[in-house]
Design an enzyme around this catalytic site. Structure first.
Site, PDB file in Angstrom:
ATOM      1  N   SER A 278      -5.043   2.786 -48.049  1.00  0.00           N
ATOM      2  CA  SER A 278      -3.992   1.945 -48.609  1.00  0.00           C
ATOM      3  C   SER A 278      -3.692   0.761 -47.692  1.00  0.00           C
ATOM      4  CB  SER A 278      -2.721   2.765 -48.837  1.00  0.00           C
ATOM      5  OG  SER A 278      -2.925   3.706 -49.870  1.00  0.00           O
TER       6      SER A 278
ATOM      7  N   TYR B 298      -7.078   8.275 -58.043  1.00  0.00           N
ATOM      8  CA  TYR B 298      -8.275   7.463 -58.217  1.00  0.00           C
ATOM      9  C   TYR B 298      -8.679   7.420 -59.692  1.00  0.00           C
ATOM     10  CZ  TYR B 298      -9.148   7.680 -53.167  1.00  0.00           C
ATOM     11  OH  TYR B 298      -9.054   7.562 -51.804  1.00  0.00           O
TER      12      TYR B 298
ATOM     13  N   ARG C   2      -4.329  12.144 -50.224  1.00  0.00           N
ATOM     14  CA  ARG C   2      -3.391  11.130 -50.719  1.00  0.00           C
ATOM     15  C   ARG C   2      -2.150  11.822 -51.291  1.00  0.00           C
ATOM     16  NH1 ARG C   2      -6.409   5.813 -52.757  1.00  0.00           N
ATOM     17  NH2 ARG C   2      -5.061   4.914 -51.180  1.00  0.00           N
TER      18      ARG C   2
ATOM     19  N   GLN D  77       1.257   9.638 -46.603  1.00  0.00           N
ATOM     20  CA  GLN D  77       1.289   8.198 -46.872  1.00  0.00           C
ATOM     21  C   GLN D  77       1.261   7.361 -45.603  1.00  0.00           C
ATOM     22  OE1 GLN D  77       4.668   7.488 -49.399  1.00  0.00           O
ATOM     23  NE2 GLN D  77       3.472   7.653 -51.275  1.00  0.00           N
TER      24      GLN D  77
ATOM     25  N   ASP E 250      -2.381   6.878 -44.310  1.00  0.00           N
ATOM     26  CA  ASP E 250      -3.385   6.482 -45.300  1.00  0.00           C
ATOM     27  C   ASP E 250      -4.024   5.141 -44.962  1.00  0.00           C
ATOM     28  OD1 ASP E 250      -4.908   5.996 -47.527  1.00  0.00           O
ATOM     29  OD2 ASP E 250      -3.287   6.226 -48.981  1.00  0.00           O
TER      30      ASP E 250
END
Length: 376
Positions: A131, A226, A120, A125, A128
């Protein structure tokens, strides 16, 4: 390189690649084999894949001829036996939790990548999937809550009187939680949010939610954004605060998870029993035990008039856009492994490739997975 697109099993309606993304792979000089009917539940017919240059073949041929096998779900037990050591398996198989699959890949010396462990980082991005799919889940969770709630979400001022807006409590302000805040607010609800990470406070407020702060949370920058395990003292303070707010909520949406561990218990039985009849709980952490003590994965439970919906695959409720987002993530990831001539290039010097690789040549490459396996 020959890329094999497998049909999902069970209730999964998504497909890894829609025809539009297959076309992008073909433009990169990659040959694509698509299993018959792979995209039909996502409204992508075999003819659509053929139209962009893919070949539609049997499942047996996909396994026999592909260099790379693509699927969203973990491999079924029978499928693991069909994978050859020279092939590469790519899916989202939750290796921090599903250690049995990791051990099978190790024994068979299969090269595997799990898309739910893409680092991450800023550079990753666009790859991902967590997400992307959490965005779908947060949105869909609110719609399901609204459809099950016996009252309206927004405030109505009518000749028959004023209808008060629903109170929504969201546990966890990750991507799913933030999307749930935005959607709840668009539907007119009042929203309160719990999260142990103070860094999300401004995001919550910017979306119109009220951040409920409990002092004393432990944060870890190395956790990649997280949540991490908290002290017992903090858990007690947090629990009391959650219980108090849940008792006043019409809807509770649970999104809190810790990678590789059982989901934290945030709504015990007594908290549910203090809620008003007709209230709705949506538990997105159902597959790892749930944030609510009474959650059963893929089931709806009614306890003391409170509806508890355990659902860990909301993206399947929106198969077209979920598949579109998932496929774009996969394309961006695989571009790191495709040579100029369309060949497969497993560049383990790249931190994203190495971090996403779980097994290769009988070794575990991902350090977090290695640690979990060593402790089991």
């Amino acid at each position: 390189m020959i890329l094999g697109l497998l049909k999902e099993y069970g209730t999964e309606t998504r497909v890894v690649l829609l025809p539009e993304t297959v076309k992008a792979f073909i433009e990169l000089k990659v040959e694509v084999l698509v299993e018959q009917g792979a995209g039909e539940k996502a409204f992508a017919a075999d003819e659509n894949y053929i139209g962009v240059g893919a070949k539609v073949v049997s499942r047996a041929d996909v396994f026999l001829k592909s260099d790379v096998l693509l699927q969203i779900q973990p491999p079924a037990n029978d499928d693991i036996q069909k994978i050859k050591p020279a092939q590469v398996w790519i899916s989202a198989f939750n290796p921090l939790w599903e250690t049995k699959i990791v051990k099978s890949f190790l024994e068979m010396k299969i090269t595997s990548f799990s898309l739910d462990l893409i680092p991450r980082t800023t550079r990753a991005q666009a790859m991902d999937i967590l997400s992307s799919m959490a965005t779908v889940a947060g949105y869909q969770a609110v719609l399901e809550a609204a459809s099950n709630l016996p009252t309206f979400f927004p405030m109505f001022m009518t000749a028959a009187g004023t209808i008060r807006p629903a109170n929504v409590l969201i546990l966890g302000a990750g991507v799913a939680g933030l999307q749930a805040i935005a959607t709840s607010r668009k539907l007119g609800a009042q929203v309160q949010v719990f999260d142990v990470r103070s860094a999300v406070k401004e995001e919550v407020k910017s979306l119109g939610g009220k951040f409920v702060e409990v002092e004393g949370a432990v944060e870890d920058k190395s956790a990649g954004g997280y949540a991490v395990e908290q002290s017992e003292e903090f858990k007690k303070k947090q629990q009391q605060a959650i219980n108090d707010h849940a008792a006043k909520a019409n809807v509770v949406i649970c999104t809190a998870q810790i990678p590789g561990k059982k989901a934290p218990l945030l709504l015990p039985k007594e908290a549910v029993e203090a809620m008003n009849p007709g209230s709705v709980i949506i538990d997105l952490a159902a597959s790892t035990g749930g944030n609510c003590e009474l959650t059963n994965d893929n089931e709806t439970v009614i306890h003391n008039g409170v509806t508890i919906i355990g659902q860990s695959n909301y993206p399947s409720k929106k198969p077209v856009d979920a598949s579109r987002m998932f496929g774009k993530n996969v394309l961006n990831f695989m571009k790191l492994m495709i040579g100029n001539d369309g060949s497969l290039n497993l560049n383990f010097e790249d931190d994203i490739v190495k971090g996403t690789c779980i097994t290769n040549k009988g070794e575990i490459y991902n350090e977090r997975v290695k640690s979990v396996i060593a402790n089991k």
